[in-house]
Design an enzyme around this catalytic site. Structure first.
Site, PDB file in Angstrom:
ATOM      1  N   GLU A 176      -2.085  -0.459  -8.998  1.00 20.73           N
ATOM      2  CA  GLU A 176      -3.522  -0.261  -8.882  1.00 20.73           C
ATOM      3  C   GLU A 176      -3.851   1.188  -8.553  1.00 20.73           C
ATOM      4  OE1 GLU A 176      -6.267  -2.979  -6.724  1.00 20.73           O
ATOM      5  OE2 GLU A 176      -4.403  -4.016  -6.202  1.00 20.73           O
ATOM      6  N   ASP A 200      -0.464  -0.744  -4.715  1.00 22.67           N
ATOM      7  CA  ASP A 200      -1.785  -0.123  -4.701  1.00 22.67           C
ATOM      8  C   ASP A 200      -1.655   1.255  -4.064  1.00 22.67           C
ATOM      9  OD1 ASP A 200      -4.423   0.586  -4.638  1.00 22.67           O
ATOM     10  OD2 ASP A 200      -5.102  -1.140  -3.462  1.00 22.67           O
ATOM     11  N   LYS A 224       0.835  -1.188   0.000  1.00 20.50           N
ATOM     12  CA  LYS A 224       0.000   0.000   0.000  1.00 20.50           C
ATOM     13  C   LYS A 224       0.877   1.248   0.000  1.00 20.50           C
ATOM     14  CE  LYS A 224      -4.143  -1.895   0.267  1.00 20.50           C
ATOM     15  NZ  LYS A 224      -5.220  -1.618  -0.698  1.00 20.50           N
ATOM     16  N   ASP A 246      -9.251   0.097  -9.669  1.00 20.39           N
ATOM     17  CA  ASP A 246      -9.851  -0.457  -8.462  1.00 20.39           C
ATOM     18  C   ASP A 246     -11.056   0.393  -8.082  1.00 20.39           C
ATOM     19  OD1 ASP A 246     -10.572  -1.555  -6.065  1.00 20.39           O
ATOM     20  OD2 ASP A 246      -8.620  -1.364  -5.106  1.00 20.39           O
ATOM     21  N   LYS A 257     -14.183  -6.855  -7.296  1.00 24.42           N
ATOM     22  CA  LYS A 257     -14.400  -7.173  -5.885  1.00 24.42           C
ATOM     23  C   LYS A 257     -15.894  -7.415  -5.654  1.00 24.42           C
ATOM     24  CE  LYS A 257     -10.424  -4.542  -4.173  1.00 24.42           C
ATOM     25  NZ  LYS A 257      -9.970  -3.410  -3.320  1.00 24.42           N
TER      26      LYS A 257
END
Length: 409
Positions: free
Chosen positions: A277, A250, A223, A302, A324
Site C-alpha cells: 500500500e 503499508d 507498517k 491509500d 475507507k
C-alpha cells in the site's frame, strides 16, 4: 433542559434498538407530539466522572423529525501505534446517533491526526447539519439528498460527513429490519479475512510479542516506511515468530525513491508479502505508475485515494484502491467507488482507521465485494464501546442483525 450522561445515552439507545429489532415496524411513540424517553434535550459540553457530554438539537423530539445527537469519545489503543511519520496511543472519536419515529441509528467519526479533523471541527460541522440540513427532511430514506446537502456544507470534513451517512444507513436498515449487505444484494460468504496490523516498534521483543498476540489472524499487515534497514528488520522479526502467514505491507508514503522502492518490493515478494500500500507520496502518481508497471506485487492506493472523483486519475498509477469510510464520507459513496473501480478494472480493498465497532461494522457491509480487507480498528482498541461485526477464524462474518449490526455494550 434535561441532562443525559454517556451511560444513559448508550443504555437508552440500546433499549430503543432492542425494541426495534424485536418488532421493527411496531415501535412507534404513543404520541409524536410528546418528548420521548429515548431522545430529547441534551446538555452541550457537560462532563461527568470524566466522561463526555452529549450534544443534541434543540426543539421537540418529534417522531417524524430526524434528531441528531453526538458525543466525544477517546479510543484507547492496546499498544502505541507507530507508522511512517507519526506515533499515537489514542484516537479522538465522535459517536453520533440519529433518531426517527422510535428508531435509532448509530454513526462514527474517527479522526487520526493526519486527516486534519478534530472533535471541535466535527462538533462545529454537526451543528450545521443539525440546523441547516436535517430540518428540511422528515424521511431518513432520502439518504442521497441528505448526504448531497451535507457534503455541500463545507469542503473536507469527511469523517464528520461519514458519521451522518453511517447513522442514516443504520437507521434505515433497522426500519426495514434488514442488514445492508442483504439490501445491496451481496453474498456474505464472499467476505474475506481481515488483516491484523503490526505497527512499527524499535524494540524487537515488542514486535515479536505483537506477532504472537496476532496468532489468530490469517493475514498480518505490517507498517513500514522507516528506511530499508528497519523495514527489513520488521519483516524478519515477524517471520521469526510466524514463518508462513501472508503479509500486507503499508509504507504510508515512507519510500522516497522509486528504484529503492522497486528493490524493496522485489525483496518483499520473496517474504510472503501479498500487496504493498501507498509506497510513495500521494502526489507522485508518475513514480507510482512507473513502480506499478514493474512491481511483482499489486500496488494499492491509500492516501492517494480519498473520494469517488479520485479514482479515474489513479487508473494505471495503481493496481487498485483502498476504500475507507472516514475518507470517502461513508457507505453511500463507498458503494459508488466499488462500482467505478470495477468498471475501470481496478482491484479493491476496504480499510479503516482506529475505529469502534460502529464504523468497522459499517465497512464490513461492503466487504463481500472486496478482494482484501483491513478491518481491525476495533480489535486494536482497549475500550470498544459497541458490539458489532464478528470475526470467525479471522474471517469477517456478516449476520442478520439489521442496519450495520451494532449495539451499545
Amino acid at each position: 433542559m434535561g441532562k443525559t450522561t454517556r451511560r444513559d445515552f448508550l443504555k437508552r439507545a440500546g433499549m430503543v434498538s432492542a425494541a426495534a429489532i424485536l418488532s421493527p415496524f411496531a415501535f412507534v411513540p404513543a404520541s409524536a407530539g410528546k418528548r420521548s424517553a429515548a431522545v430529547g434535550y441534551m446538555a452541550e459540553g457537560m462532563r461527568l466522572s470524566g466522561m463526555p457530554g452529549l450534544s443534541s438539537g434543540a426543539g421537540r423530539a418529534d417522531g417524524k423529525k430526524l434528531l441528531l445527537e453526538w458525543e466525544d469519545f477517546t479510543g484507547v489503543l492496546k499498544h502505541t501505534f507507530t507508522i511512517s511519520g507519526s506515533s499515537r496511543s489514542s484516537t479522538p472519536i465522535v459517536l453520533t446517533r440519529i433518531s426517527w419515529n422510535g428508531f435509532t441509528g448509530y454513526g462514527e467519526a474517527s479522526m487520526p491526526p493526519y486527516l486534519g479533523e478534530s472533535a471541535a471541527s466535527v462538533d462545529a460541522f454537526l451543528k450545521k447539519v443539525r440546523s441547516e440540513v436535517l430540518p428540511r427532511f422528515d424521511d431518513p430514506f432520502r439518504i442521497q439528498e441528505i448526504m448531497a446537502e451535507t457534503d455541500a456544507l463545507a469542503a473536507d470534513n469527511t469523517a464528520a460527513k461519514a458519521s451522518i451517512d453511517i447513522a442514516l444507513h443504520d437507521l434505515t436498515g433497522r426500519i426495514m429490519g434488514q442488514p445492508w449487505w442483504r439490501i445491496w444484494g451481496f453474498s456474505p460468504e464472499k467476505a474475506p479475512c481481515t488483516s491484523f496490523t503490526i505497527g512499527y516498534d524499535a524494540d524487537d521483543s515488542v514486535v515479536r510479542a505483537k506477532t504472537r498476540e496476532a496468532s489468530w489472524a490469517k493475514v498480518l499487515k505490517v507498517k513500514l516506511g522507516m528506511g530499508d534497514g528497519q523495514d527489513r528488520r520488521m519483516i524478519r522479526l515477524i517471520r521469526e515468530v510466524n514463518p508462513s502467514v501472508p503479509l500486507y505491507v503499508d509504507a504510508n508514503q515512507g519510500w522516497t525513491d522509486r528504484y529503492r522502492a522497486l528493490d524493496m518490493i522485489a525483496w518483499l515478494s520473496g517474504q510472503g508479502v501479498v500487496l504493498v500500500e501507498q509506497p510513495m507520496s500521494k502526489h507522485d502518481l508518475d513514480s507510482h505508475a512507473w513502480l506499478t508497471e514493474r512491481s511483482p506485487l499489486p500496488v494499492i492506493a491509500d492516501e492517494s485515494c480519498q473520494r469517488l472523483t479520485d479514482i479515474p486519475r489513479l487508473r494505471g498509477a495503481f493496481s487498485g484502491i483502498n476504500i475507507k469510510l472516514m475518507k470517502c464520507t461513508g457507505m453511500r459513496e463507498a458503494r459508488e467507488m466499488i462500482t467505478l473501480a470495477k468498471a475501470l478494472g481496478m482491484r479493491l480493498m476496504v480499510g479503516c482507521m482506529t475505529e469502534t465497532s460502529v464504523a468497522i461494522s459499517a465497512a464490513a457491509q461492503l466487504s463481500p465485494e472486496m478482494e482484501w480487507a483491513d478491518l481491525d480498528g476495533n480489535v486494536l482498541l482497549a475500550n470498544d464501546c459497541f458490539s458489532g461485526m464478528r470475526l470467525h477464524d479471522g474471517r469477517i462474518t456478516l449476520d442478520d442483525r439489521p442496519g450495520i449490526g451494532v449495539e451499545p455494550r
